[in-house]
Scaffold this active site. Sequence first.
Site, mmCIF file in Angstrom:
data_model
loop_
_atom_site.group_PDB
_atom_site.id
_atom_site.type_symbol
_atom_site.label_atom_id
_atom_site.label_comp_id
_atom_site.label_asym_id
_atom_site.label_seq_id
_atom_site.Cartn_x
_atom_site.Cartn_y
_atom_site.Cartn_z
ATOM 1 N N LYS A 1 0.868 -1.180 0.000
ATOM 2 C CA LYS A 1 0.000 0.000 0.000
ATOM 3 C C LYS A 1 0.899 1.222 0.000
ATOM 4 C CE LYS A 1 -1.262 2.427 2.847
ATOM 5 N NZ LYS A 1 -0.871 3.790 3.346
ATOM 6 N N THR B 1 10.460 1.493 3.646
ATOM 7 C CA THR B 1 9.322 2.157 3.000
ATOM 8 C C THR B 1 7.961 1.683 3.484
ATOM 9 O OG1 THR B 1 8.292 2.563 0.894
ATOM 10 C CG2 THR B 1 9.391 0.467 1.145
ATOM 11 N N ASN C 1 -5.503 15.983 0.603
ATOM 12 C CA ASN C 1 -4.724 16.270 1.810
ATOM 13 C C ASN C 1 -5.153 17.498 2.587
ATOM 14 O OD1 ASN C 1 -2.739 14.155 2.152
ATOM 15 N ND2 ASN C 1 -2.231 14.698 0.037
ATOM 16 N N THR D 1 -10.774 14.543 8.132
ATOM 17 C CA THR D 1 -12.191 14.871 8.329
ATOM 18 C C THR D 1 -13.104 14.232 7.284
ATOM 19 O OG1 THR D 1 -11.612 16.926 7.224
ATOM 20 C CG2 THR D 1 -11.828 16.987 9.587
#
Lengths: 405, 405
Positions: free
Chosen positions: B181, B192, B400, B405
């Site tokens: 992912k 990573t 981003n 939220t």
Amino acid sequence: MKKGIKAITKGSILSPKGFSADGVHAGMRYAKKDVGVIVSDTPASCAAVYTTNLFQAAPLKVTMESIEQAGLVQAVIVNSACANACTGERGLADAYKMRELTARKFNIKENHVAVASTGVIGEYLPMDKIEKGIAGLSPGAAESNAESFQTAILTTDLVMKKSCFSAVIDGKTVVMGGAAKGSGMIHPNMATMLAFVTTDANIASDHLSAALKEVTNRTFNQITVDGDTSTNDMVLVMANGKAGNEALSPEHRDWPLFVELLAESCESLAKQIAKDGEGATKLIEVNVTGAADNYDGNMIAKQIVGSNLVKTAVYGADANWGRIICAIGQSSASLNPAAVDISIGPIKMLSKSEPQPFSEQEATEYLNNDFIQIFVDIHSGAGAGKAWGCDLTYDYIKINASYRT
Amino acid sequence: MKKGIKAITKGSILSPKGFSADGVHAGMRYAKKDVGVIVSDTPASCAAVYTTNLFQAAPLKVTMESIEQAGLVQAVIVNSACANACTGERGLADAYKMRELTARKFNIKENHVAVASTGVIGEYLPMDKIEKGIAGLSPGAAESNAESFQTAILTTDLVMKKSCFSAVIDGKTVVMGGAAKGSGMIHPNMATMLAFVTTDANIASDHLSAALKEVTNRTFNQITVDGDTSTNDMVLVMANGKAGNEALSPEHRDWPLFVELLAESCESLAKQIAKDGEGATKLIEVNVTGAADNYDGNMIAKQIVGSNLVKTAVYGADANWGRIICAIGQSSASLNPAAVDISIGPIKMLSKSEPQPFSEQEATEYLNNDFIQIFVDIHSGAGAGKAWGCDLTYDYIKINASYRT
């Protein structure tokens, strides 16, 4: 503001005695002014710092050569729209030609002329337009002349950047003015974008140079817009001595005051550049305390303010402190990961690295301001640092997805 | 692809012998699966590399402890939605609890369990949901089981990332599968994001670890999405030996082939992560040749692919090679500024640092592809490097500016 330093609200590069300036539309940009000049009545002590990018543009080489000769500059000629960078031998010849045309126009020595360019990389200067522009310059000392210069040096900047401060040195009032351009490709390293500071202080160029280097590290080098260091960055200070103070040097009792006068000027211009970063809607200031030393403090502050994720969170008014700590953890500073405090504005979010409860609504309200302060305490020493940047917005993408076209 | 290595198009982490997997919706995300597991029939040799961010998340500490014990892992448990990073003592206890619940569920030793988390930093794991999720896991070896796992580890990723390759070692077919992912906070350094590689190769964990470190430096560490190194990055390889080859070590005649098999797997996953970077529409590959050494080559490649200005230009299909040379000039590589070649796709734009005439239309057509190659020749030595990234778009900002939220 440091004690002894006074802000002159309406002042500019022309407030110190003995300077004139102008800016004209030479036709490189559609309508805006694109060639400007600052002239001192007499040759001025000069200091400059330059980009550390390996591909320094041609005008920087010419300016260095001028200043190295005797540390004196009487005129600085600047164009926008074309950076004259990565233009090989032809670009260098063009920069020399700009110097020659300016010297002839103002009847001064060639090595008393500094040259600066800003704009697209990799295109040649349209020398016919440059020549026409220089011929049309008509410097004066009025406020409108300063504005003409300030406008001529801008690229994607939305607002003019200027500063003016004064201090009493040897019982004489020393005035210092500044003008700058910034916007994109802003991540100065040792030197920065285009900024020009004029002062009537009496100071030799070697001492001026020492003061400038020290001040640049904690002002211009502490701003970032997009992490890219331009090929054309330059800060140039001209001091023509007309204030009549006894010559300044590190031994002079007012040396610290002079350094702070320069720092105040540079910090003011640097913050204006950060605030007007491409697409920006907010100025972000990061304050780091408790670092092992000031070097670490500055490094951490710049790492935070340079994070795309922090910048987008500030844009979205999202109190995502996790991105702040992630940025801290990427720096090579020495710190204890279990002892970090983070506040966004007045709101504490992390204490000794443990999340603190806070009101999301209060945080969002704070983050809707256009000046955002982030405070970080590392609890590892007495070092401190500050850095300035801006939010990352849709308009940054819009501006940069088609800069050349 | 290197000689002797075969791509298995429909393969996955379940193609090597002796592995099963599953993924379930435990309720941390609105609808998507959020807890997954890979199980080996028998304890497998294990190697892992971890983020260099100073604030390593709790699950990494637990995984390190497990692997250090004997280099063996039989199950790796992963959740998305919550990174369990910067969560102090409670977060560490939660990660240990995840390990314990997994060991009990599959009746294996606690130190044979690795733990990984990804999602928001600074929030505590909802342990009731994690417990329910682990209880509901029902691993199998079907393709649908691999998909369930691959889905459960995603956050803002749009697509699953997987790989599968094989090679004949000692006359035995060794198969290697991978799942990963990525998406945001992607700028790996030494290790990573989350990536899991399974293989039925027979190899001790110390040799597996040496191969993984070497390969990571030229694959995962050469991608960037946004320049931010996450607190949770981890690559974990499990080798259960069921292929029946003679144990691999650097002395084995097929060692180079095995290392390339691992490299092919890691490069495939790394490129998929770069291509699916937050908001990305294009995969960018930078190829550097003529560098002083491979270290310089890789550094220059990563500097270019990480530049916001290069990324926005690629998004806008603007052949702004000036931004590429600006990025090169910021790296600390040793090079001659007068001897650089740059091509975008098949179109040469800079030769020996002199601008070349090219068709803007042809360049725009090339840049409208979804795979963009940039070629840079430094003419300073025999070193080379590659890096992968993506364009920077409006959607990156959208994602981003309001992640939490």
